[in-house]
Write an enzyme that holds these catalytic residues in place. Structure first.
Site, PDB file in Angstrom:
ATOM      1  N   HIS A  21      29.893  11.285  19.866  1.00  9.17           N
ATOM      2  CA  HIS A  21      31.187  11.802  20.321  1.00  9.17           C
ATOM      3  C   HIS A  21      31.300  11.637  21.838  1.00  9.17           C
ATOM      4  CE1 HIS A  21      30.504  13.718  16.439  1.00  9.17           C
ATOM      5  NE2 HIS A  21      31.821  13.902  16.344  1.00  9.17           N
ATOM      6  N   CYS A  29      23.985  26.047  19.271  1.00  9.13           N
ATOM      7  CA  CYS A  29      23.983  26.002  20.746  1.00  9.13           C
ATOM      8  C   CYS A  29      24.980  26.983  21.358  1.00  9.13           C
ATOM      9  CB  CYS A  29      24.221  24.586  21.245  1.00  9.13           C
ATOM     10  SG  CYS A  29      25.865  23.904  20.903  1.00  9.13           S
ATOM     11  N   HIS A  82      18.013  25.912  25.348  1.00  6.88           N
ATOM     12  CA  HIS A  82      19.161  25.675  24.461  1.00  6.88           C
ATOM     13  C   HIS A  82      18.706  25.582  23.010  1.00  6.88           C
ATOM     14  CE1 HIS A  82      18.552  21.041  24.423  1.00  6.88           C
ATOM     15  NE2 HIS A  82      17.540  21.563  25.094  1.00  6.88           N
TER      16      HIS A  82
END
Length: 403
Positions: free
Chosen positions: A360, A313, A377
């Site tokens: 996360h 990414c 993306h």
């Protein structure tokens, strides 16, 4: 000499003949005067004259052929002198000269009449590619008509192509809309221009506009402000229509007059590029997005940063931005610290959206905003480079690097 006795009937006849002669002279003078007036009429005069005459004649029951002839006549009287064209209507804020024989610069003016959008196609065929769109009452310059009369070749703003003739008003029907649709616009002539809440450089910045953007003018104001040394200076500011980002209502704002060019214009169509990215988006942003889209469907490779071979990414965003002279680190969370934080509602094509990584709490993913509520993306090794909603999850940050 024989003298015939003048009867009462003779006197009445003489009066009738005399009245008829006077009426004939008056009508002839009136027609001469009207002919002179029509050759220098403004659009409003044409609407009040030629169009009113047409309506009255239609009411009287003219045949279709006769009405067609009148339409041709009303088109012929649309020749407007420069002197008359400099007259300013109530909604125009500047005087402006135009080429003689045109209607505000249009030699063969038409207006779209549609509900929704009218496609502008590359060729005169419903199978041809769509190159732009017109909304209701966009002005067009008619360049030619197809042999079967079903298609018109037109230009409208930056759009050039073909439209279905049945959705375009011409002749007196177009002229009847002129006074309602013509308005004064300010065209930006610098790369980026700040739009302010009040006519002062100390005022809040509401947004930014870019080179060649057209802004509808509300007023032109001369104000006194203080320069950086505290000296009073006289400045000119242009009040413009401005869309409020939160309420979505049209309000007003200000731009510095020295950085715009004023002209009287009609609303016009938009190209597909303008529709997708927005007319306020500059060429650099468009080029960046189009380069990113070239790699749609490409490979995702963890740690990769080489376009065409595989990227992750942040490697994808880093590699794309590198092509435009902007250095980003190969780390999503760090990239979020390198740009200017903005609201998601302020995002323009080319800005970056940042998201958390599954499992996360902090920033762990990034994508390039391409407009229309979408990002491109490098998603995962399974999906590769894809297009998703910019809100497939709530973005943790949005950053701009191009202003």
């Amino acid at each position: 000499m024989n003298m015939r006795h003048i009867t009462k009937r003779d006197k009445q006849l003489a009066i009738v003949l005399a009245f008829a002669l006077i009426l004939t002279i008056a009508v002839r003078v009136g027609l001469d005067k009207k002919a002179t007036t029509d050759t220098t009429a403004t659009e409003s005069a044409l609407r009040a004259g030629a169009v009113t005459e047409l309506e009255s004649l239609q009411t009287a029951g003219l045949t279709a052929g006769s009405i067609s002839d009148i339409n041709d006549f009303s088109n012929a009287t649309a020749t407007v002198s420069n002197e008359e064209k400099t007259k300013v209507t109530s909604q125009l804020l500047i005087d402006q000269k135009y080429e003689e024989g045109t209607v505000y610069g249009y030699k063969n003016l038409g207006f779209s009449e549609v509900e929704g959008n009218l496609n502008v196609r590359e060729e005169a065929s419903e199978d041809a590619s769509v190159v732009g769109k017109l909304t209701n009452h966009n002005a067009v310059e008619i360049k030619s008509t197809s042999k079967d009369g079903k298609w018109l070749e037109i230009t409208s703003g930056n759009v050039e192509g073909y439209v279905s003739a049945k959705y375009i008003l011409t002749g007196d029907r177009a002229l009847a809309l002129v006074d309602d649709l013509i308005a004064t616009y300010a065209t930006v002539k610098v790369e980026t221009l700040k739009v302010r809440e009040k006519p002062s450089t100390d005022s809040n910045i509401l947004s930014k506009v870019h080179d060649a953007d057209d802004l509808r003018v509300v007023s032109i104001q001369t104000v006194e402000n203080k320069d950086k040394n505290g000296k009073t200076v006289t400045e000119e500011w242009v009040e413009i229509e401005h869309d409020d980002e939160e309420t979505k209502e049209v309000e007003t704002a200000f731009v510095f007059k020295d950085h715009v060019e004023l002209a009287n214009k009609f609303p016009t169509g938009k190209t597909i590029k303008e529709l997708h990215y927005g007319s306020e988006v500059d060429d650099t942003r468009v080029a960046l997005c189009e380069m990113a889209l070239k790699y749609y469907g490409g490979r995702y490779v963890w740690g990769g940063s080489t376009l065409g071979s595989g990227v992750d990414c942040s490697g994808f965003t880093m590699a794309i931005y590198r092509q435009f002279g902007i250095k980003l680190e190969h780390h999503a969370a760090t990239q979020a610290t390198q740009g200017r934080r903005i609201k998601a509602s302020e995002a323009k094509p080319g800005d970056l959206f940042f998201y958390k990584r599954p499992g996360h709490s902090g920033i762990g993913h990034v994508g390039i905003y391409i407009g229309g509520g979408q990002i491109i993306h490098a998603a995962s090794s399974r999906q590769g480079i894809i297009i998703s909603s910019a809100y497939y999850q709530t973005p943790l940050a949005v950053c701009s690097y191009l202003d």
